[in-house]
Structures are given as C-alpha cells and as structure tokens.
Write a protein that holds these residues in place. Structure first.
Motif, mmCIF file in Angstrom:
data_model
loop_
_atom_site.group_PDB
_atom_site.id
_atom_site.type_symbol
_atom_site.label_atom_id
_atom_site.label_comp_id
_atom_site.label_asym_id
_atom_site.label_seq_id
_atom_site.Cartn_x
_atom_site.Cartn_y
_atom_site.Cartn_z
ATOM 1 N N TYR A 74 -4.771 9.864 -0.480
ATOM 2 C CA TYR A 74 -4.812 8.854 -1.539
ATOM 3 C C TYR A 74 -4.113 7.575 -1.088
ATOM 4 N N GLU A 79 0.854 -1.183 0.000
ATOM 5 C CA GLU A 79 0.000 0.000 0.000
ATOM 6 C C GLU A 79 0.891 1.233 0.000
ATOM 7 N N THR A 93 -6.232 6.275 -5.468
ATOM 8 C CA THR A 93 -7.656 6.420 -5.171
ATOM 9 C C THR A 93 -7.832 7.216 -3.889
ATOM 10 N N GLU A 94 -8.735 8.166 -3.930
ATOM 11 C CA GLU A 94 -9.041 8.948 -2.737
ATOM 12 C C GLU A 94 -9.718 8.053 -1.710
ATOM 13 N N TYR A 95 -9.219 8.074 -0.468
ATOM 14 C CA TYR A 95 -9.857 7.278 0.577
ATOM 15 C C TYR A 95 -10.350 8.143 1.731
ATOM 16 N N LYS A 96 -9.941 9.414 1.739
ATOM 17 C CA LYS A 96 -10.363 10.293 2.824
ATOM 18 C C LYS A 96 -10.125 11.734 2.386
#
Length: 151
Positions: A143, A110, A132-135
């Motif tokens: 990201y 990750e 990818t945006e996670y927050k």
C-alpha cells in the motif's frame, strides 16, 4: 488518554509480549498458524529497534497497549508494522496510532506499508484509512498513501 511516543529499550519486553499476542491472534483472521513478521517475538529485536529510534509505543492512560516500527528516509515513510494488544482491539487504537504516525511524520510525502494477503482485518483497515494498493505478490499486498501538501 492515548499517546504515541518513541519507545526506550526498557520498553522492549512489554512491547515484545504485546507483539506476540497481537500477531498470534492473526490466526482468527486468516493466518494458517500462529506467527508474525521477523522479530515479532524477540525482545532483542525490539531493543535494537528502540535503540535505532524506529520503535514507538502506544500508551493508554500510561499503560503500553501497542507498538509500531517506523522508518523515515527523506520524504518517504515506511510503516514496518503496527500492533495493538488484542484486549484493546476494535476501540480506535489502531486508527489513533496511524493518524499519530502521519502527524509525527508530517513531512512525509509518501507512506508505504505492506500486509499479508490473507489478513482480512489489516487489508480492510488500511483501505479505510486512505491507503491504496499499488502492488501485490503471492504473499503480500503493498500500500501507499500520497500526502498532498498545500500550495
């Protein structure tokens, strides 16, 4: 020829100068004023990061044109920042640097990074590279890129 290599403390002054120019240029892509992340214009900070093994330099034909701060812990990698001298913007240097970081740290499962919400240049750039945006909070977009290892 482009290369991404660990920086030495002797590279800190040049990297500091490039960092200042790069982050101050963010005023062109949404920043309200010139500035950057903590230590972005401190040779002492970059010397400390080089001595700790976190600072990388981007070379083009032997000339330092950018830098990165990278922090690895087990299967997780955090890209603290990347920057390219504004003279070299839009010539593939950022893409090269990100791909080299992923190659150098190929054991990472990750990869995390963040960027200011207002920065249209970096938000678009990271999405283009598969992050990818996670927050999101009031100031930053966070990201992640999960690396699928072959079975």
């Amino acid at each position: 020829m482009m290369e991404l290599k660990k920086a030495a403390s002797s590279d800190a002054l040049v990297i500091n100068s490039i960092s200042k120019r790069a982050f101050d240029s963010d005023i062109l892509v949404g920043a309200s004023s010139k500035g950057g992340p903590p230590g972005y214009m401190s040779a002492k900070f970059y010397t400390k990061m080089a001595n700790a093994g976190h600072l990388y330099k981007l070379l083009s034909d032997g000339l330092i044109v950018g830098g990165a701060l990278v922090f690895s812990e087990g299967a997780q990698l955090n890209i603290g920042r990347i920057f390219v001298d504004p003279e070299y913007f839009r010539n593939g240097y950022g893409v090269f640097m990100m791909r080299e970081i992923e190659r150098i740290f190929s054991d990472a499962e990750e990869i995390f990074l963040d960027t200011p919400i207002w920065n249209i240049r970096t938000n678009s750039f990271y999405k283009k590279l598969g992050y990818t945006e996670y927050k999101k909070d009031a100031e930053f977009v966070y990201y992640i890129k999960k690396i699928c290892k072959g079975v």
